[in-house]
Motif scaffolding. Sequence first.
Motif, short mmCIF file in Angstrom:
data_model
loop_
_atom_site.label_atom_id
_atom_site.label_comp_id
_atom_site.label_asym_id
_atom_site.label_seq_id
_atom_site.Cartn_x
_atom_site.Cartn_y
_atom_site.Cartn_z
N ARG A 258 0.89 -1.15 0.01
CA ARG A 258 -0.02 0.02 0.01
C ARG A 258 0.91 1.31 0.19
N GLY B 272 2.23 1.68 -6.95
CA GLY B 272 1.58 0.41 -6.73
C GLY B 272 2.36 -0.64 -7.17
N PRO C 230 -3.15 -7.76 -5.59
CA PRO C 230 -4.49 -7.52 -5.42
C PRO C 230 -4.82 -6.86 -4.14
N ASP C 231 -6.01 -6.19 -4.16
CA ASP C 231 -6.20 -5.56 -2.80
C ASP C 231 -6.19 -6.20 -1.66
N SER C 232 -6.30 -7.53 -1.65
CA SER C 232 -6.40 -8.05 -0.55
C SER C 232 -4.97 -8.38 -0.07
N TRP C 233 -3.97 -8.15 -0.77
CA TRP C 233 -2.51 -7.87 -0.41
C TRP C 233 -1.81 -6.83 -0.04
N LEU C 234 -2.60 -5.61 -0.29
CA LEU C 234 -1.85 -4.41 0.21
C LEU C 234 -1.23 -4.05 1.17
N ASP C 235 -1.47 -4.75 2.13
CA ASP C 235 -1.11 -4.76 3.73
C ASP C 235 0.05 -5.70 3.93
#
Length: 150
Positions: free
Chosen positions: A45, A50, A54-59
């Motif tokens: 994030r 970027g 995937p969004d689920s991996w941003l953290d």
Amino acid sequence: MTQASAPKAPTSLAIYLTFAGNCREALQFYALELGGTLGTIHSHRDAPEGTGVPDSWLDKVLHGEVTIADRVLMGSDAPPGAYQAPQGVFVQMHYDDLLKAEQVYNRLSDGGVTRMPFGPSFWAQGFGMLTDRFGIGWIITSGFIEQEDW
């Protein structure tokens, strides 16, 4: 190879580990259990451009580090589908104090896999190999014995 063309020593050397999504937990554990100092941890994030995960991996961890005994252990979470468990690689630590070495071995092996139980060997007062609960291999030693004493 001549002296002038010989490769030069780097300004630093570090171990870089990859994890299957639990890098932050691993680095925090290593800092706590090995008396290290947790350094910077950047997540996907944080990347201004970027990283394509995937969004689920941003953290998840893009890069993190912990300093232990003036050495830096670095790590990151491999992107989904890219993680490969380490094979044939171990992080080695030597302790002058046999009891401390055994304590560290026990802490790292909790929830992991014992490769060789910690105990005396012909080359060290204490030696053990394990894979910790994060999938990282460790070799812990204490009290090297001189070869002429074997």
